[in-house]
Motif scaffolding. Structure first.
Motif, short mmCIF file in Angstrom:
data_model
loop_
_atom_site.label_atom_id
_atom_site.label_comp_id
_atom_site.label_asym_id
_atom_site.label_seq_id
_atom_site.Cartn_x
_atom_site.Cartn_y
_atom_site.Cartn_z
N ASP A 44 1.93 76.30 -27.74
CA ASP A 44 2.67 77.38 -27.10
C ASP A 44 2.05 78.70 -27.50
O ASP A 44 1.49 78.84 -28.58
CB ASP A 44 4.15 77.35 -27.51
N ASP A 45 2.16 79.67 -26.62
CA ASP A 45 1.68 81.03 -26.89
C ASP A 45 0.22 81.04 -27.33
O ASP A 45 -0.18 81.69 -28.29
CB ASP A 45 2.54 81.69 -27.96
N GLU A 46 -0.60 80.26 -26.61
CA GLU A 46 -2.05 80.23 -26.82
C GLU A 46 -2.47 79.65 -28.16
O GLU A 46 -3.61 79.85 -28.59
CB GLU A 46 -2.64 81.65 -26.68
N LYS A 47 -1.61 78.94 -28.87
CA LYS A 47 -2.03 78.35 -30.13
C LYS A 47 -1.32 77.02 -30.33
O LYS A 47 -0.27 76.75 -29.74
CB LYS A 47 -1.75 79.28 -31.31
N VAL A 48 -1.92 76.17 -31.17
CA VAL A 48 -1.35 74.87 -31.50
C VAL A 48 -0.56 75.01 -32.80
O VAL A 48 -1.11 75.39 -33.83
CB VAL A 48 -2.44 73.80 -31.65
N LEU A 49 0.74 74.73 -32.74
CA LEU A 49 1.62 74.88 -33.90
C LEU A 49 1.67 73.62 -34.75
O LEU A 49 2.08 73.67 -35.91
CB LEU A 49 3.03 75.24 -33.44
N GLY A 50 1.25 72.49 -34.17
CA GLY A 50 1.29 71.24 -34.92
C GLY A 50 0.94 70.06 -34.03
O GLY A 50 0.35 70.22 -32.94
N ILE A 51 1.33 68.87 -34.47
CA ILE A 51 1.01 67.64 -33.75
C ILE A 51 2.25 66.74 -33.73
O ILE A 51 2.94 66.60 -34.74
CB ILE A 51 -0.15 66.88 -34.44
N ILE A 53 -4.04 46.42 -42.06
CA ILE A 53 -2.89 46.57 -42.96
C ILE A 53 -1.69 47.12 -42.21
O ILE A 53 -0.57 46.64 -42.34
CB ILE A 53 -3.27 47.50 -44.13
N SER A 54 -1.91 48.14 -41.41
CA SER A 54 -0.79 48.78 -40.72
C SER A 54 -0.37 48.03 -39.47
O SER A 54 0.73 48.23 -38.96
CB SER A 54 -1.16 50.22 -40.34
N GLU A 55 -1.25 47.16 -38.97
CA GLU A 55 -0.98 46.37 -37.77
C GLU A 55 -0.67 47.26 -36.57
O GLU A 55 0.11 46.90 -35.69
CB GLU A 55 0.19 45.40 -38.02
N ILE A 56 -1.28 48.41 -36.52
CA ILE A 56 -1.05 49.32 -35.39
C ILE A 56 -1.67 48.74 -34.13
O ILE A 56 -2.84 48.38 -34.10
CB ILE A 56 -1.63 50.71 -35.69
N LYS A 57 -0.88 48.68 -33.08
CA LYS A 57 -1.37 48.20 -31.80
C LYS A 57 -1.67 49.35 -30.84
O LYS A 57 -2.50 49.24 -29.94
CB LYS A 57 -0.33 47.27 -31.15
N SER A 58 -0.95 50.47 -31.03
CA SER A 58 -1.15 51.61 -30.14
C SER A 58 -0.60 52.86 -30.82
O SER A 58 0.36 52.77 -31.60
CB SER A 58 -0.44 51.38 -28.80
N ALA A 59 -1.21 54.01 -30.53
CA ALA A 59 -0.76 55.27 -31.14
C ALA A 59 -1.06 56.42 -30.18
O ALA A 59 -1.97 56.34 -29.35
CB ALA A 59 -1.44 55.51 -32.48
N MET A 60 -0.26 57.49 -30.29
CA MET A 60 -0.47 58.70 -29.49
C MET A 60 -0.26 59.92 -30.37
O MET A 60 0.57 59.93 -31.28
CB MET A 60 0.51 58.76 -28.31
N ALA A 61 -1.03 60.97 -30.07
CA ALA A 61 -0.86 62.25 -30.76
C ALA A 61 -1.06 63.36 -29.74
O ALA A 61 -2.03 63.34 -28.98
CB ALA A 61 -1.86 62.39 -31.91
N VAL A 62 -0.12 64.32 -29.71
CA VAL A 62 -0.22 65.41 -28.73
C VAL A 62 -0.06 66.75 -29.47
O VAL A 62 0.65 66.84 -30.48
CB VAL A 62 0.85 65.30 -27.63
N PRO A 63 -0.71 67.80 -28.98
CA PRO A 63 -0.57 69.11 -29.63
C PRO A 63 0.77 69.75 -29.30
O PRO A 63 1.28 69.62 -28.18
CB PRO A 63 -1.73 69.92 -29.03
N GLU A 73 -9.24 71.82 -29.26
CA GLU A 73 -9.40 71.61 -27.82
C GLU A 73 -8.05 71.49 -27.11
O GLU A 73 -7.99 71.48 -25.89
CB GLU A 73 -10.25 70.37 -27.55
N LYS A 74 -6.98 71.36 -27.89
CA LYS A 74 -5.62 71.27 -27.34
C LYS A 74 -5.45 70.04 -26.45
O LYS A 74 -4.73 70.06 -25.46
CB LYS A 74 -5.25 72.55 -26.58
N LEU A 133 -6.21 63.70 -22.99
CA LEU A 133 -5.53 64.36 -21.87
C LEU A 133 -5.51 65.86 -22.18
O LEU A 133 -4.98 66.29 -23.21
CB LEU A 133 -4.09 63.83 -21.75
N SER A 134 -6.12 66.66 -21.30
CA SER A 134 -6.19 68.10 -21.55
C SER A 134 -4.81 68.73 -21.42
O SER A 134 -3.91 68.17 -20.81
CB SER A 134 -7.16 68.76 -20.56
N ILE A 135 -4.68 69.93 -21.97
CA ILE A 135 -3.40 70.63 -21.91
C ILE A 135 -3.01 70.94 -20.47
O ILE A 135 -1.83 70.91 -20.12
CB ILE A 135 -3.45 71.92 -22.76
N ASN A 136 -3.98 71.21 -19.61
CA ASN A 136 -3.67 71.49 -18.20
C ASN A 136 -3.10 70.26 -17.52
O ASN A 136 -2.17 70.36 -16.70
CB ASN A 136 -4.94 71.96 -17.47
N GLU A 137 -3.65 69.10 -17.85
CA GLU A 137 -3.13 67.86 -17.29
C GLU A 137 -1.72 67.58 -17.81
O GLU A 137 -0.83 67.16 -17.08
CB GLU A 137 -4.05 66.68 -17.64
#
Length: 546
Positions: free
Chosen positions: A254-261, A241-251, A219-220, A123-127
């Motif tokens: 702010d201020d034209e840069k990604v500070l973390g996730i 091992i982790s049995e992960i069924k679903s995961a999400m990560a978002v940037p 790509e943000k 999902l783009s940052i604009n979306e």
């Protein structure tokens, strides 16, 4: 037995407290080592009292304290498997130790490492910045949670506490077994700054692939991962091992840069994430990013204050290095002036009476501006002052010696122009060396002006440079005006003050005392530049035979 689970943002800790005594601290030799700056080397003692069949915690009287359920302990205090224990700023949850994995510390790294980014939903940052669909905002707790998240933007609290509270708010509307905030370190690594385990389960290790991290950071884009939908993912050992069924990560953008996730995952098949969850989490990520940016600005402001304090200290040191009052010298009047365009600068002047009775004076202008120039200025001034005790104090020899030192111990672009002279009040002979400096003005009583031209290049430029000493007689009421280029090169939007303007002004002041002459010249220069930005220091020295 009791198990302590916690994280300091960089490592996950999993300690088992059995029926004996343990020392917890930052010391590598401690039984439980917690490598965090707020934890003392020998911070606390955990032990089992066999007579009372109970576990106890004791604080070693350390500055950052030890807490049980938010209350700082002063004496030996009992704790149970339902308590929250905090050492400094590192929090642990005490639980029963059944089904306990190996004890120790596990680095929290961030790579579902073998997941193919091409099989994920982006999902783009604009979306992500578009308004949430009505069906999402009408879900229970969504809007109240957003309002609570917005309050975080104005609360003053440590960043670690803010991140933890934020993850707790996110967990209210996004079901997850693990929630984490990942940020950049100074070395460019991506590390865990906050971790929340609503279910109380061990987090294990989780790794976001380099491809996914780059997609988020460069790509943000936000990313939705449903590994079980692809047979290749279902067979991967890390997923099994982790049995992960679903995961999400978002940037956290702010201020034209990604500070973390911002990252969440779930092992519950009923909580499979979709695009609506991804949009919702991206919205939380944007709110959280605004607060993180605020912390960065606060940190930068604090750094700026520290730097300003250091500059003020350096300015005071530099001021103290310079001569405060010109020494009295029979038959001559002297006056000096300096005004810097920055807090510290590279102009210097000095006056001293030599062992043989001559009066020595010098004015110099170091290349560059600011702190670097001020350090070089201090070095030159200190070096010359050592030479004043020489009974002969030969000017050419002194200039050569200081120049060689600069060539040997400074960069090629570090040099200085210099005018150094001596006056003898018995013979009234003025001897001088002009090392590439602005020619001083000698104003005769008659109004005649003579310029004392350079007799060599600037000091510190070349080790083979040579200079010659010149001399002249100072007659009654003759005045010498020495200045740096901040006077004649004072700039008013491209127009320079210039030598001609200075000469025309000085010729009118044959009967004035040195102080009045300097005051008039300085005022004329400042009136000339008006409100145009200052670009150089102004230093002047006036010497007149009475």
């Amino acid at each position: 037995m009791i198990k302590l689970i916690g994280t300091d943002g960089n490592r996950f800790y999993n300690f088992i407290v059995e029926k004996k005594k343990y020392i917890l601290g930052r010391n590598q030799d401690a039984d439980f080592c917690v490598a965090h700056k707020t934890v003392s080397r020998n911070h606390a003692i955990l032990e089992f009292d066999d007579s009372e069949k109970a576990f106890y915690l004791s604080d070693n009287g350390r500055r950052n304290g030890t807490f049980i359920n938010g209350e700082q302990i002063r004496n030996k205090t009992i704790f149970t498997s339902s308590d929250i224990i905090q050492f400094g700023q590192v929090e642990f949850k005490a639980t029963d130790s059944d089904s306990t994995p190996n004890q120790g510390t596990v680095p929290i790294t961030h790579n579902l490492s073998q997941i193919d980014a091409e099989k994920s939903v982006f999902l783009s940052i604009n979306e992500a910045l578009k308004p949430l669909p009505t069906k999402v905002t009408e879900l229970p707790d969504v809007l109240p949670t957003m309002f609570e998240m917005a309050k975080i933007l104005v609360l003053h609290e440590p960043k670690e506490n803010m991140l933890e509270r934020s993850l707790k708010l996110v967990s209210k509307v996004i079901p997850a077994e693990r929630l984490a905030v990942l940020t950049h370190t100074d070395s460019g690594e991506v590390v865990t700054s906050a971790l929340l385990l609503p279910s109380g389960k061990d987090p294990g290790t989780f790794n976001l692939s380099t491809t996914i991290i780059n997609e988020i950071l460069t790509e943000k884009n936000s990313i939705l991962i449903n590994p079980q939908e692809d047979d290749r993912f279902a067979k991967q050992e890390s997923i099994i091992i982790s049995e992960i069924k679903s995961a999400m990560a978002v940037p956290l953008f702010d201020d034209e840069k990604v500070l973390g996730i911002l990252y969440v995952d779930t092992t519950n098949p009923l909580h499979r994430y979709n695009n609506d969850y991804l949009r919702l989490m991206a919205t939380f990520g944007n709110l959280l990013a605004s607060r993180l940016l605020n912390y960065e600005l606060i940190y930068e402001r604090q750094e700026m204050k520290v730097m300003e304090a250091e500059l003020e200290r350096a300015a005071q040191i530099q001021k103290n290095l310079l001569l405060q009052n010109a020494p009295a010298y029979p038959e001559y009047a002297l006056h000096t002036f300096q005004e810097q365009c920055k807090m510290v600068g590279g102009d210097l002047f000095d006056i001293a009476e030599l062992p043989d009775g001559r009066l020595l004076f010098l004015v110099a202008d170091v290349s560059g501006k600011g702190m670097g120039a001020s350090l070089l200025m201090s070095n030159i001034l200190a070096s010359f002052r050592i030479l004043y005790d020489d009974k002969e104090c030969d000017l050419v020899k002194a200039v050569k010696q200081i120049s060689k030192q600069l060539v040997a111990y400074s960069r090629a672009e570090d040099f200085a122009t210099l005018f150094i002279g001596t006056i003898d009040n018995k013979t009234h002979k003025l001897s001088y060396v002009n090392a590439g400096h602005n020619p001083p003005v000698l104003l005769r009583k008659s109004g005649e002006v003579t310029y004392l031209e350079p007799s060599g290049i600037m000091i510190g430029a070349f080790d083979f440079a040579e200079w010659t000493e010149d001399s002249l007689d100072m007659q009654n009421e003759d005045m010498l005006l020495v200045f740096t280029d901040g006077v004649v090169e004072a700039d008013k939007y491209g127009e320079l003050y210039g030598d001609e303007r200075l000469e025309k002004l000085v010729k009118k002041m044959t009967e004035y005392a040195p102080k009045k002459v300097v005051d008039i010249v300085v005022k004329d220069v400042l009136d000339f530049v008006l409100d145009s930005p200052r670009s150089d220091d102004i230093t002047m020295l006036a010497l007149k035979r009475n």
